[in-house]
Write a protein that holds these residues in place. Structure first.
Motif, PDB file in Angstrom:
ATOM      1  N   VAL A  54      13.789  28.406  10.788  1.00  0.00           N
ATOM      2  CA  VAL A  54      13.413  29.816  10.631  1.00  0.00           C
ATOM      3  C   VAL A  54      11.980  29.936  10.105  1.00  0.00           C
ATOM      4  N   ILE A  55      11.654  29.144   9.096  1.00  0.00           N
ATOM      5  CA  ILE A  55      10.313  29.181   8.505  1.00  0.00           C
ATOM      6  C   ILE A  55       9.255  28.763   9.525  1.00  0.00           C
ATOM      7  N   GLU A  56       9.556  27.732  10.296  1.00  0.00           N
ATOM      8  CA  GLU A  56       8.618  27.283  11.329  1.00  0.00           C
ATOM      9  C   GLU A  56       8.347  28.404  12.342  1.00  0.00           C
ATOM     10  N   THR A  57       9.410  29.096  12.741  1.00  0.00           N
ATOM     11  CA  THR A  57       9.272  30.180  13.706  1.00  0.00           C
ATOM     12  C   THR A  57       8.493  31.344  13.114  1.00  0.00           C
ATOM     13  N   LEU A  58       8.798  31.697  11.874  1.00  0.00           N
ATOM     14  CA  LEU A  58       8.080  32.785  11.213  1.00  0.00           C
ATOM     15  C   LEU A  58       6.594  32.467  11.085  1.00  0.00           C
ATOM     16  N   SER A  59       6.259  31.191  10.860  1.00  0.00           N
ATOM     17  CA  SER A  59       4.845  30.822  10.732  1.00  0.00           C
ATOM     18  C   SER A  59       4.093  31.107  12.028  1.00  0.00           C
ATOM     19  N   VAL A  60       4.757  30.878  13.174  1.00  0.00           N
ATOM     20  CA  VAL A  60       4.135  31.159  14.466  1.00  0.00           C
ATOM     21  C   VAL A  60       3.981  32.663  14.662  1.00  0.00           C
ATOM     22  N   ILE A  61       5.040  33.423  14.355  1.00  0.00           N
ATOM     23  CA  ILE A  61       5.010  34.878  14.524  1.00  0.00           C
ATOM     24  C   ILE A  61       3.921  35.495  13.645  1.00  0.00           C
ATOM     25  N   LEU A  62       3.874  35.095  12.370  1.00  0.00           N
ATOM     26  CA  LEU A  62       2.876  35.634  11.446  1.00  0.00           C
ATOM     27  C   LEU A  62       1.456  35.266  11.872  1.00  0.00           C
ATOM     28  N   GLN A  63       1.299  34.050  12.367  1.00  0.00           N
ATOM     29  CA  GLN A  63      -0.024  33.612  12.825  1.00  0.00           C
ATOM     30  C   GLN A  63      -0.509  34.464  13.983  1.00  0.00           C
TER      31      GLN A  63
ATOM     32  N   PHE B 280      -3.669  37.063  13.773  1.00  0.00           N
ATOM     33  CA  PHE B 280      -4.852  36.825  14.604  1.00  0.00           C
ATOM     34  C   PHE B 280      -5.128  38.002  15.543  1.00  0.00           C
ATOM     35  N   LYS B 281      -4.053  38.572  16.103  1.00  0.00           N
ATOM     36  CA  LYS B 281      -4.252  39.684  17.041  1.00  0.00           C
ATOM     37  C   LYS B 281      -4.674  40.983  16.334  1.00  0.00           C
TER      38      LYS B 281
ATOM     39  N   LEU C 132       4.140  25.575  11.182  1.00  0.00           N
ATOM     40  CA  LEU C 132       3.723  25.240   9.834  1.00  0.00           C
ATOM     41  C   LEU C 132       3.466  23.754   9.621  1.00  0.00           C
ATOM     42  N   HIS C 133       4.244  22.875  10.293  1.00  0.00           N
ATOM     43  CA  HIS C 133       4.047  21.439  10.063  1.00  0.00           C
ATOM     44  C   HIS C 133       2.633  20.993  10.419  1.00  0.00           C
ATOM     45  N   HIS C 134       2.007  21.646  11.413  1.00  0.00           N
ATOM     46  CA  HIS C 134       0.637  21.296  11.776  1.00  0.00           C
ATOM     47  C   HIS C 134      -0.356  21.723  10.688  1.00  0.00           C
ATOM     48  N   HIS C 135      -0.060  22.822  10.005  1.00  0.00           N
ATOM     49  CA  HIS C 135      -0.929  23.274   8.907  1.00  0.00           C
ATOM     50  C   HIS C 135      -1.043  22.187   7.848  1.00  0.00           C
ATOM     51  N   TYR C 136       0.099  21.618   7.466  1.00  0.00           N
ATOM     52  CA  TYR C 136       0.075  20.596   6.420  1.00  0.00           C
ATOM     53  C   TYR C 136      -0.629  19.322   6.899  1.00  0.00           C
ATOM     54  N   GLU C 137      -0.517  19.020   8.191  1.00  0.00           N
ATOM     55  CA  GLU C 137      -1.280  17.882   8.721  1.00  0.00           C
ATOM     56  C   GLU C 137      -2.777  18.111   8.563  1.00  0.00           C
ATOM     57  N   LEU C 138      -3.221  19.332   8.869  1.00  0.00           N
ATOM     58  CA  LEU C 138      -4.645  19.628   8.855  1.00  0.00           C
ATOM     59  C   LEU C 138      -5.218  19.784   7.454  1.00  0.00           C
ATOM     60  N   VAL C 139      -4.356  19.956   6.450  1.00  0.00           N
ATOM     61  CA  VAL C 139      -4.871  19.987   5.072  1.00  0.00           C
ATOM     62  C   VAL C 139      -4.874  18.583   4.463  1.00  0.00           C
ATOM     63  N   GLY C 140      -4.476  17.580   5.255  1.00  0.00           N
ATOM     64  CA  GLY C 140      -4.626  16.212   4.796  1.00  0.00           C
ATOM     65  C   GLY C 140      -3.360  15.428   4.556  1.00  0.00           C
ATOM     66  N   TRP C 141      -2.176  16.055   4.760  1.00  0.00           N
ATOM     67  CA  TRP C 141      -0.931  15.317   4.567  1.00  0.00           C
ATOM     68  C   TRP C 141      -0.740  14.345   5.719  1.00  0.00           C
ATOM     69  N   SER C 142      -0.173  13.174   5.412  1.00  0.00           N
ATOM     70  CA  SER C 142       0.189  12.251   6.481  1.00  0.00           C
ATOM     71  C   SER C 142       1.386  12.819   7.238  1.00  0.00           C
ATOM     72  N   GLU C 143       1.552  12.390   8.476  1.00  0.00           N
ATOM     73  CA  GLU C 143       2.676  12.883   9.283  1.00  0.00           C
ATOM     74  C   GLU C 143       4.009  12.562   8.617  1.00  0.00           C
ATOM     75  N   TRP C 144       4.113  11.352   8.070  1.00  0.00           N
ATOM     76  CA  TRP C 144       5.362  10.947   7.427  1.00  0.00           C
ATOM     77  C   TRP C 144       5.649  11.800   6.195  1.00  0.00           C
TER      78      TRP C 144
END
Length: 324
Positions: A262-271, A275-276, A288-300
């Motif tokens: 649910v949180i992952e889906t909401l992150s897409v909807i809110l984004q 933006f629009k 959301l998982h990609h956000h944490y990757e881009l702030v420096g978290w490892s995938e694992w």
């Protein structure tokens, strides 16, 4: 007795997937069924291009065999057994067509959104009509306050929304090695416990068969992944968990137990909304998982954190339903 059934169901589902993988993965590689990576995704994911996808076929085969073998041997299959398999395989077929178009026909977006949505709606409506033919309740219960509301004819809209919504939610979550395998094992495990508490053993067996299958898949899907489940697996799992929630009359509780999805889906909807409407992004990238990757978290680290959150949600869902 049923404790042993559940144990052996997990083991059987796990072993079938694990034993299929060394044969199936090279087969997919020979057919060049490799994953195409979106250019707009994290740059670190480009090295995953060509990793065999459509591994969800192994999960589906394992679940079908395990469910039927264990159900016929230790209990009696019911309408609910066959409807769960119908929904899972129906959504899995849509995912397979989507994957096939992407990797074989080289059309990166797969099925169009309209084609996919139409297929999902048709499966959901068939599911609804079969339930109505078996005098299934059209009421939903709100956890904690224990209030029930009869939706009447609107229940068909609710079922379509739930099946389509959660199939797409798990599909969106499937973006990191092992993320969906782990979180879905946790969520289906929670529903296996809850179905058991209702003495709906056929649903519990189906749920546990999925737990075993995805854990077996995780052996080869954990970072660095040797195979991806593709839409074949993620759409099937999403449809299956929504169907389980409906058949156990814990539709609303799915929002909590499947909280990560649910949180992952909401992150897409809110984004998209942000933006629009403002031209600004809330997250560096969604889901959301990609956000944490881009702030420096490892995938694992991202995957294990999301598993942990999913485990907390599942435990809380069981606590609310069983003990409160």
């Amino acid at each position: 007795m049923m404790e042993k059934v559940i144990f052996f169901t997990i083991i059987l589902g796990f072993l079938i997937t694990v034993l299929l993988s060394p044969v199936f993965i090279p087969f997919l590689r020979r057919l060049k069924f490799g994953q195409s990576i979106r250019e707009e995704g994290p740059k670190s994911h480009q090295k995953k291009s060509g990793t065999p996808t459509m591994g969800g076929l192994m999960i589906l085969l394992s679940v079908v065999v395990t469910t039927l073998v264990m159900t016929y041997k230790f209990t009696e299959p019911t309408m609910k057994t066959y409807m769960l398999l119908f929904v899972m395989l129906g959504f899995g077929l849509l995912g397979f067509l989507d994957d096939f178009i992407k990797v074989v026909m080289k059309r990166n977006l797969g099925l169009t959104s309209r084609q996919k949505l139409l297929g999902q709606i048709v499966i959901s409506v068939i599911f609804y009509f079969v339930l109505m033919q078996n005098d299934f309740s059209t009421s939903i219960t709100i956890p904690l306050i224990d209030k029930s509301f009869d939706l009447g004819w609107f229940y068909v809209v609710f079922i379509v929304f739930w099946l389509v919504g959660f199939s797409n939610a798990i599909n969106l979550t499937d973006g990191l090695d092992g993320l969906v395998s782990g979180t879905s094992a946790i969520s289906f495990g929670a529903f296996a416990v809850l179905a058991w508490s209702q003495s709906q053993f056929e649903i519990s067996i189906f749920s546990v068969a999925i737990v075993g299958a995805v854990l077996g898949f995780l052996v080869f899907n954990a970072h660095p992944a040797k195979v991806f489940m593709g839409d074949t697996g993620s759409l099937a799992l999403g449809g299956a968990i929504a169907a389980i929630a409906i058949l156990t009359k814990m539709e609303i509780l799915l929002i909590l137990i499947g909280g990560v999805f649910v949180i992952e889906t909401l992150s897409v909807i809110l984004q998209v909304i942000s933006f629009k409407s403002t031209g600004r992004r809330i997250f560096r990238m969604s889901p959301l998982h990609h956000h944490y990757e881009l702030v420096g978290w490892s995938e694992w680290r991202v995957v294990v954190t999301f598993w942990s959150v999913g485990l907390l949600f599942a435990a809380l869902g069981i606590y609310i339903e069983v003990w409160l």
